[in-house]
Scaffold this active site. Sequence first.
Site, short mmCIF file in Angstrom:
data_model
loop_
_atom_site.label_atom_id
_atom_site.label_comp_id
_atom_site.label_asym_id
_atom_site.label_seq_id
_atom_site.Cartn_x
_atom_site.Cartn_y
_atom_site.Cartn_z
N SER A 55 36.65 41.41 42.11
CA SER A 55 35.27 41.16 41.72
C SER A 55 34.39 42.29 42.24
O SER A 55 34.67 43.45 41.97
CB SER A 55 34.81 39.79 42.22
OG SER A 55 33.55 39.45 41.69
N THR A 56 33.36 41.99 43.02
CA THR A 56 32.44 43.02 43.50
C THR A 56 33.20 44.09 44.29
O THR A 56 33.91 43.77 45.24
CB THR A 56 31.36 42.40 44.39
OG1 THR A 56 30.73 41.33 43.69
CG2 THR A 56 30.32 43.44 44.77
N ASP B 131 37.40 32.62 44.01
CA ASP B 131 38.19 32.70 42.79
C ASP B 131 39.46 33.50 43.04
O ASP B 131 39.42 34.62 43.55
CB ASP B 131 37.38 33.35 41.67
CG ASP B 131 38.07 33.23 40.32
OD1 ASP B 131 38.77 32.22 40.10
OD2 ASP B 131 37.89 34.13 39.48
#
Length: 362
Positions: free
Chosen positions: A170-171, A292
Amino acid sequence: MMHAIDAWPKPIRVVVVDDSALMRKIISRRLSEDRDIEVVGHAANAAEARAAIKSLDPDVVTLDVEMPDMNGLEFLEKLMRLRPTPVVMISSLTYHGAAMAIRALELGAIDCIAKPTSRDADAFSELTKKIKIAAMSRLQPSDAYPKRIVKAPSGSRYKFTDSIIAIGSSTGGVEALLTILSEFPENCPPTVITQHMPAGFTKSFADRLNKLCSPRVSEATEGALLRPGQIYLAPGGETHLEVVGSDRLRCQLSHTDAVNGHHPSVDVLFHSVAKSAGRKSIGVILTGMGRDGAAGLLSIRHMGGSTIGQDEKTCIIYGMPKVAAEMGAVEKQVGLDAIAAEILASSTSVGHVGLSENCTVL
């Protein structure tokens, strides 16, 4: 480091940089709706942005990809070198705009978000969340990893088992994936990836990876067979990427509800790989906010697959790998610069040569 994005001891101070007065107003209005965020300054060009950042010392900057006197990429590169600051890029959803946003993420921007259009007036609904995540991020030094992208040696040097590699991020994931995949040889095992990214940006990211990596990289499509030497990136939008089948594994794009707030979801991908590939699977969880992928990685480990987590020191956001490690899903925690070698060692039937040997520098 804070572990929640909805409680702050003091407001996050933001400078908004955009050549459009209307866009500055829209962004500022959206941010001002959140009491944890304070817009402390505006800038219409690079000169104004430099002055505002120097005098106001913001926690986060929103930066337009395209500006008149110096484009956002040039400004970002200078900013990250001279005064590293968390940046959220604002980009149009054109292919050119998306490609520039991907390049910005490579240069150190924390995240990107699409400008609203007449058909999507609520496109900034995720902006405050992205600002809060950026404020929590750990910027890596500009010399933390080599900026030259190096392609791996010829695939003939590697003899792989029939493993399947699944990666979630993700990030901070754009830079992490570039670092890892540029070391994959051209005959790497089939690799599936879910990177949290807005719809419209994943095609540009796949194209960028395809130029810089030895294997073939593309957005995953419905029914695509998993083949050696190919990397499949989950499309951003309203679907999840899954791996299905028995003898002939293939990609499936499922139109189901968001999981952990995400479309696509890393958990959905990992659970499907655990089910379809079992002990042949290698799961890798990289930098990102939230949880997640943690449960899905644990399912891979329970099925006998190998699991790897990025370590805290090299994560932009040590969220997803942290939760996975706390759940017992991570078999090995590895620094970013060593993850590719760890993956390849887990998937080769014989020892492989050093990744720096006979490489071609772009």
